[in-house]
Design an enzyme around this catalytic site. Structure first.
Site, mmCIF file in Angstrom:
data_model
loop_
_atom_site.group_PDB
_atom_site.id
_atom_site.type_symbol
_atom_site.label_atom_id
_atom_site.label_comp_id
_atom_site.label_asym_id
_atom_site.label_seq_id
_atom_site.Cartn_x
_atom_site.Cartn_y
_atom_site.Cartn_z
ATOM 1 N N HIS A 184 -9.781 1.348 4.373
ATOM 2 C CA HIS A 184 -8.536 1.602 5.109
ATOM 3 C C HIS A 184 -8.801 2.623 6.223
ATOM 4 C CE1 HIS A 184 -4.493 2.895 6.091
ATOM 5 N NE2 HIS A 184 -4.097 1.746 5.596
ATOM 6 N N GLY A 224 1.971 2.681 10.791
ATOM 7 C CA GLY A 224 2.954 3.752 10.645
ATOM 8 C C GLY A 224 3.569 4.207 11.959
ATOM 9 N N ASN A 278 0.874 -1.172 0.000
ATOM 10 C CA ASN A 278 0.000 0.000 0.000
ATOM 11 C C ASN A 278 0.912 1.223 0.000
ATOM 12 O OD1 ASN A 278 -1.837 2.003 0.427
ATOM 13 N ND2 ASN A 278 -2.406 1.389 2.512
ATOM 14 N N GLU A 291 -7.241 5.076 7.201
ATOM 15 C CA GLU A 291 -7.006 6.480 6.835
ATOM 16 C C GLU A 291 -8.196 7.048 6.050
ATOM 17 O OE1 GLU A 291 -3.102 5.827 5.163
ATOM 18 O OE2 GLU A 291 -2.391 5.377 7.186
ATOM 19 N N SER A 337 2.887 -1.714 10.540
ATOM 20 C CA SER A 337 4.321 -1.749 10.840
ATOM 21 C C SER A 337 4.969 -3.106 10.589
ATOM 22 C CB SER A 337 4.588 -1.272 12.273
ATOM 23 O OG SER A 337 4.176 0.075 12.422
ATOM 24 N N GLU A 348 -5.977 -4.496 10.524
ATOM 25 C CA GLU A 348 -4.966 -3.469 10.724
ATOM 26 C C GLU A 348 -5.290 -2.656 11.980
ATOM 27 O OE1 GLU A 348 -2.783 -2.474 6.846
ATOM 28 O OE2 GLU A 348 -4.526 -1.179 6.951
ATOM 29 N N LYS A 377 0.177 4.199 -0.433
ATOM 30 C CA LYS A 377 -0.492 5.415 0.069
ATOM 31 C C LYS A 377 -0.203 6.581 -0.877
ATOM 32 C CE LYS A 377 -0.410 3.423 4.630
ATOM 33 N NZ LYS A 377 -0.422 3.606 6.060
#
Ligand code: PGA
Length: 250
Positions: free
Chosen positions: A94, A172, A11, A96, A211, A166, A13
């Site tokens: 996701h 991150g 991904n 985000e 991560s 996730e 991003k």
């Protein structure tokens, strides 16, 4: 025996450029020999066509798709357009997107359905925030996020794509769920899917994301219910991404 073929998705991003992507693709091509897992690269929309020079449809993914079929939705991209542009996969839900674009469980479920209708395999993401984990709500939150998707598309269609667990606190941040923590969650998710359709419960691939790095990938992928990963930061370096793919157990 785990008959599920491992799947590792990059991904990217909102990262990349034509030059950086070309360099990544060359390095990936030079290193990918012998990888046993399935690989998908999820790039920003404008680079999807560039990926086609080096990857097949079933290795190319987008990071989101509209919940709508077509029409007056300025700036959005329909699932059918992604298929038309050469994609085989799309990430939906996701964290985000949920956080910065207000996507609810219902919207995410609708996106998964649109993706399937367009011939794409969705990677449906779910995960709890740190606050929810600390409040002891992890199981309830995940159960509700998954239930919304199962209600809309059913277990069999979910298994055509993949589910990604996730934990938001691990994305991150350099903090990873322990292999045992992730395995425990994956077992519970698989059981929930299995209630809907036991064959789909056994067949669905459940990826871990948050991560994942070359240094911790093997211990995560060794877990019997972790069928691969969704890789953010570490996927930007082709060498690290290949090392993560090589750590899968198929
Ligand atoms: P990360 O991101 O690997 O950088 O933690 C994973 C993701 O958000 O999919």
């Amino acid at each position: 025996m785990n008959a599920r073929r491992a799947l590792v998705a990059a991904n990217w991003k909102m990262n990349g450029s034509r030059a950086a992507n070309d360099a990544w693709l060359s390095e990936f091509a030079a290193r990918k020999a012998g990888l046993a897992c399935e690989v998908v690269v999820c790039a920003p929309y404008v680079y999807l066509e560039q990926l086609q020079h080096a990857l097949q449809r079933d290795q190319i993914g987008a990071q989101d798709a509209s919940a709508h079929e077509a029409g007056a939705y300025t700036g959005d991209i329909a699932a059918q357009m992604l298929y038309d542009a050469g994609c085989g996969w799309v990430i939906v839900g996701h964290s985000e997107r949920r956080q910065w674009h207000g996507e609810t469980d219902a919207i995410v479920a609708q996106k998964a359905e649109r993706a399937l209708q367009a011939g794409l395999q969705p990677i449906v993401c779910i995960g709890e925030t740190l606050q929810q984990r600390e409040a002891g709500k992890t199981n309830a939150v995940l159960r509700a996020q998954l239930a919304a998707v199962l209600q809309r598309i059913g277990a069999e269609r979910l298994a055509r794509g993949a589910l990604a667990y996730e934990p938001v606190w691990a994305i991150g941040t350099g903090r990873t769920a322990t292999p045992e923590q992730a395995q425990g969650v994956h077992v519970a998710l698989r059981a929930q899917i299995g209630i809907d359709d036991s064959a789909a419960g056994r067949a669905v691939r459940i990826l871990y994301g948050g991560s994942v790095k070359p240094a911790n990938a093997a211990e995560l992928f060794e877990q019997p219910d972790i069928d691969g990963g969704l890789i953010g930061g570490a996927s930007l370096i082709a060498r690290d991404f290949v090392a993560i793919c090589a750590a899968t157990h198929t």
